[in-house]
Motif scaffolding. Structure first.
Motif, PDB file in Angstrom:
ATOM      1  N   LEU A 139      32.442   2.274  29.015  1.00  0.00           N
ATOM      2  CA  LEU A 139      32.150   3.754  28.379  1.00  0.00           C
ATOM      3  C   LEU A 139      32.727   4.859  28.534  1.00  0.00           C
ATOM      4  N   TYR A 140      32.355   5.278  30.019  1.00  0.00           N
ATOM      5  CA  TYR A 140      32.770   6.744  30.200  1.00  0.00           C
ATOM      6  C   TYR A 140      33.209   6.277  31.516  1.00  0.00           C
ATOM      7  N   PRO A 141      35.023   6.157  31.724  1.00  0.00           N
ATOM      8  CA  PRO A 141      35.679   6.399  32.859  1.00  0.00           C
ATOM      9  C   PRO A 141      35.499   7.753  33.403  1.00  0.00           C
ATOM     10  N   ASP A 142      36.297   7.700  35.009  1.00  0.00           N
ATOM     11  CA  ASP A 142      36.247   9.079  35.649  1.00  0.00           C
ATOM     12  C   ASP A 142      36.691  10.192  34.784  1.00  0.00           C
ATOM     13  N   SER A 143      36.115  11.500  34.512  1.00  0.00           N
ATOM     14  CA  SER A 143      37.111  12.090  33.614  1.00  0.00           C
ATOM     15  C   SER A 143      36.266  13.392  33.665  1.00  0.00           C
ATOM     16  N   VAL A 144      37.168  14.595  33.027  1.00  0.00           N
ATOM     17  CA  VAL A 144      36.414  15.972  32.989  1.00  0.00           C
ATOM     18  C   VAL A 144      35.889  15.803  30.994  1.00  0.00           C
ATOM     19  N   GLU A 145      34.621  16.823  30.223  1.00  0.00           N
ATOM     20  CA  GLU A 145      34.167  16.046  29.553  1.00  0.00           C
ATOM     21  C   GLU A 145      34.363  17.694  28.427  1.00  0.00           C
ATOM     22  N   PHE A 146      35.224  17.989  27.777  1.00  0.00           N
ATOM     23  CA  PHE A 146      34.868  19.501  26.750  1.00  0.00           C
ATOM     24  C   PHE A 146      34.025  18.862  26.208  1.00  0.00           C
ATOM     25  N   GLN A 147      32.569  19.234  26.178  1.00  0.00           N
ATOM     26  CA  GLN A 147      31.491  19.231  25.147  1.00  0.00           C
ATOM     27  C   GLN A 147      31.529  19.711  24.374  1.00  0.00           C
ATOM     28  N   VAL A 148      31.909  18.703  23.118  1.00  0.00           N
ATOM     29  CA  VAL A 148      31.675  19.066  21.583  1.00  0.00           C
ATOM     30  C   VAL A 148      30.217  18.940  21.149  1.00  0.00           C
ATOM     31  N   GLU A 149      29.163  19.480  20.621  1.00  0.00           N
ATOM     32  CA  GLU A 149      28.032  19.083  20.827  1.00  0.00           C
ATOM     33  C   GLU A 149      27.310  20.365  20.151  1.00  0.00           C
ATOM     34  N   GLU A 150      26.493  20.456  19.205  1.00  0.00           N
ATOM     35  CA  GLU A 150      25.561  21.400  18.373  1.00  0.00           C
ATOM     36  C   GLU A 150      25.189  22.417  19.304  1.00  0.00           C
ATOM     37  N   THR A 151      25.817  23.317  19.359  1.00  0.00           N
ATOM     38  CA  THR A 151      25.277  24.528  19.943  1.00  0.00           C
ATOM     39  C   THR A 151      25.953  25.026  21.221  1.00  0.00           C
ATOM     40  N   ASP A 152      26.953  23.404  21.836  1.00  0.00           N
ATOM     41  CA  ASP A 152      26.699  23.734  23.246  1.00  0.00           C
ATOM     42  C   ASP A 152      28.167  23.499  23.568  1.00  0.00           C
ATOM     43  N   VAL A 153      29.000  23.392  22.478  1.00  0.00           N
ATOM     44  CA  VAL A 153      30.050  23.720  22.984  1.00  0.00           C
ATOM     45  C   VAL A 153      31.665  23.814  23.269  1.00  0.00           C
ATOM     46  N   GLY A 154      31.689  23.254  24.272  1.00  0.00           N
ATOM     47  CA  GLY A 154      32.756  24.299  25.432  1.00  0.00           C
ATOM     48  C   GLY A 154      32.268  23.683  26.285  1.00  0.00           C
ATOM     49  N   ASP A 155      31.030  23.449  27.049  1.00  0.00           N
ATOM     50  CA  ASP A 155      30.494  22.868  28.200  1.00  0.00           C
ATOM     51  C   ASP A 155      31.423  22.668  28.580  1.00  0.00           C
ATOM     52  N   ALA A 156      31.174  22.234  30.120  1.00  0.00           N
ATOM     53  CA  ALA A 156      32.158  21.107  30.846  1.00  0.00           C
ATOM     54  C   ALA A 156      31.150  20.425  31.745  1.00  0.00           C
ATOM     55  N   ILE A 157      31.085  19.232  31.723  1.00  0.00           N
ATOM     56  CA  ILE A 157      30.771  18.301  32.599  1.00  0.00           C
ATOM     57  C   ILE A 157      31.731  17.451  33.234  1.00  0.00           C
ATOM     58  N   MET A 158      31.487  17.044  34.311  1.00  0.00           N
ATOM     59  CA  MET A 158      32.111  17.040  35.402  1.00  0.00           C
ATOM     60  C   MET A 158      32.000  15.083  35.278  1.00  0.00           C
ATOM     61  N   ILE A 159      32.163  13.882  34.749  1.00  0.00           N
ATOM     62  CA  ILE A 159      31.933  13.051  35.159  1.00  0.00           C
ATOM     63  C   ILE A 159      32.202  11.782  36.404  1.00  0.00           C
ATOM     64  N   ASN A 160      31.822  11.775  37.737  1.00  0.00           N
ATOM     65  CA  ASN A 160      32.205  11.529  38.790  1.00  0.00           C
ATOM     66  C   ASN A 160      33.070  11.921  39.485  1.00  0.00           C
ATOM     67  N   THR A 161      33.518  13.349  38.114  1.00  0.00           N
ATOM     68  CA  THR A 161      34.687  13.772  38.945  1.00  0.00           C
ATOM     69  C   THR A 161      34.075  15.444  39.467  1.00  0.00           C
ATOM     70  N   GLN A 162      34.761  16.643  40.760  1.00  0.00           N
ATOM     71  CA  GLN A 162      33.774  17.939  40.108  1.00  0.00           C
ATOM     72  C   GLN A 162      34.947  19.010  40.157  1.00  0.00           C
ATOM     73  N   ALA A 163      34.548  19.880  40.282  1.00  0.00           N
ATOM     74  CA  ALA A 163      35.288  20.986  40.166  1.00  0.00           C
ATOM     75  C   ALA A 163      34.741  22.219  40.685  1.00  0.00           C
ATOM     76  N   LEU A 164      34.920  23.215  40.580  1.00  0.00           N
ATOM     77  CA  LEU A 164      34.673  24.854  40.837  1.00  0.00           C
ATOM     78  C   LEU A 164      33.863  25.524  39.413  1.00  0.00           C
ATOM     79  N   GLU A 165      32.958  25.992  38.905  1.00  0.00           N
ATOM     80  CA  GLU A 165      33.191  26.544  37.805  1.00  0.00           C
ATOM     81  C   GLU A 165      33.878  27.958  37.633  1.00  0.00           C
ATOM     82  N   GLY A 166      34.758  28.604  36.806  1.00  0.00           N
ATOM     83  CA  GLY A 166      34.435  29.360  37.112  1.00  0.00           C
ATOM     84  C   GLY A 166      33.456  30.465  37.104  1.00  0.00           C
ATOM     85  N   PRO A 167      32.994  31.035  37.375  1.00  0.00           N
ATOM     86  CA  PRO A 167      32.136  32.287  37.723  1.00  0.00           C
ATOM     87  C   PRO A 167      32.240  33.345  36.283  1.00  0.00           C
TER      88      PRO A 167
END
Length: 288
Positions: A137-165
C-alpha cells in the motif's frame, strides 16, 4: 496537456514584453508549457497505459470501478464506483522511475467520501521517489500531501529529509546553507511505517475548483508548489540501503503515484519535464 502559446504570436500582438514583465519564471514556464518546452504527458487522457494499480484488499486489478476516465480527466471514486460504502486504500503508480524533473498536474475535489473516512477531510496525495516494490500500500517514498487544508505538506514514508526552514513565512529554497542544522527530526513510528511530517508555509489551495500542483525535484532535494507558490521544501532526502538497512543512501528518484484514500477526486494534465543540468543551474540561481 497544457496548450503551447507561441512567443512569436505574443510579440505580434505587442504583448511579449508585458508578459515577461508581469509573469514570474514559473508562470512564464506554465504559459509556454508544451512539446517545445519539453513537457511529457504521463497520463494520456484515454487509458492507464504506463501506470500500475494497487488497492488494499483487492489487488492489482480495478474490479470495483474505482477509476474512470472521461474527457481527458482521471476520476477516482467517482460515479462508476459502486462499492458498499467502504473503500480500501490504494494507489495508481507509474511503471517507470524518474529523477531530476518538474512534475505538474491539476486536481479537483469531488463530493463523495467513504468509510473509514466518511466524516474526515477529503484526502489523497502524490507519492514520489517511490520504491519499486509492488503489492504494498505505502512503499517507501515521499508524499506531497493532497488533503483538505493541508495541500502541500510533506510526509516522509520510511524515508527522511531536512525540512527547508521557514524564513519570514517562506520555505527556504533553492539552497541549504552549510551552517544550517543537519540533524534529522526523529520520525513517528506507526506499525511498520516511520513518518516525518513537515507542514506547509502557506494556504493557497481552492476547495471548490481546479488546483495546479508543481513538484520540482532534483538531486536529493524537492519543492512543493500549490497554485504557483512554494509551500514546502526538502533537502538531503535519504532512504535506507537495500543491502544494509542500518545505513542510508541519498534518495534521488523513483516511481510517481496518485493515492486512493476514500475521497472522490479528479486529476488532469499530468505532465513531467525532465530537468537538464542547465535547468538545475537555473533553479539554483533563481532564474527557472
Amino acid at each position: 496537456m497544457p496548450q503551447p502559446i507561441s512567443r512569436r504570436h505574443l510579440m505580434g500582438m505587442g504583448l511579449g514584453g508585458a508578459l515577461a514583465t508581469a509573469l514570474s519564471p514559473i508562470a512564464m514556464r506554465q504559459a509556454q508549457a508544451g512539446p517545445e518546452a519539453g513537457w511529457i504527458p504521463l497520463f494520456n487522457g484515454k487509458d492507464l497505459s504506463g501506470w500500475t494499480f494497487f488497492q488494499d484488499g483487492v489487488g492489482d486489478t480495478d474490479t470495483g470501478g474505482v477509476l474512470d476516465i472521461q474527457d481527458g480527466t482521471l476520476h477516482v471514486l467517482g460515479p462508476t464506483f459502486q462499492g458498499d460504502g467502504k473503500v480500501g486504500f490504494g494507489h495508481l503508480a507509474t511503471a517507470q522511475e524518474y529523477g531530476n524533473y518538474h512534475l505538474r498536474l491539476e486536481f479537483k475535489w469531488g463530493e463523495r467520501r467513504f468509510a473509514p473516512r466518511r466524516l474526515a477531510k477529503r484526502n489523497s496525495g502524490i507519492l514520489y521517489h517511490m520504491k519499486a516494490t509492488r503489492g504494498v500500500l505505502y512503499p517507501d517514498s515521499v508524499e506531497f500531501q493532497v488533503e483538505e487544508t493541508d495541500v502541500g505538506d510533506a510526509i516522509m514514508i520510511n524515508t527522511q529529509a531536512l525540512e527547508g526552514p521557514n524564513l519570514g513565512g517562506t520555505a527556504l529554497w533553492p539552497s541549504y546553507p552549510p551552517s544550517f542544522p543537519r540533524e534529522y527530526v526523529p520520525p513517528i513510528k506507526a506499525g511498520p511505517i516511520e513518518r516525518q511530517w513537515f507542514r506547509k508555509t502557506g494556504d493557497f489551495e481552492r476547495l471548490d475548483s481546479w488546483n495546479q500542483l508543481d513538484l520540482i525535484a532534483f538531486g536529493d532535494q524537492a519543492a512543493h508548489l500549490v497554485n504557483g507558490r512554494i509551500v514546502t521544501t526538502l533537502f538531503a532526502m535519504r532512504t535506507r540501503r537495500e543491502d544494509n538497512p542500518a545505513e542510508w543512501r541519498s534518495l534521488t528518484g523513483g516511481r510517481i503515484a496518485l493515492e486512493i484514500e476514500a475521497a472522490e477526486i479528479s486529476f488532469r494534465n499530468i505532465v513531467l519535464r525532465p530537468l537538464s543540468d542547465n535547468d538545475i543551474k537555473a533553479v539554483r540561481d533563481g532564474s527557472y
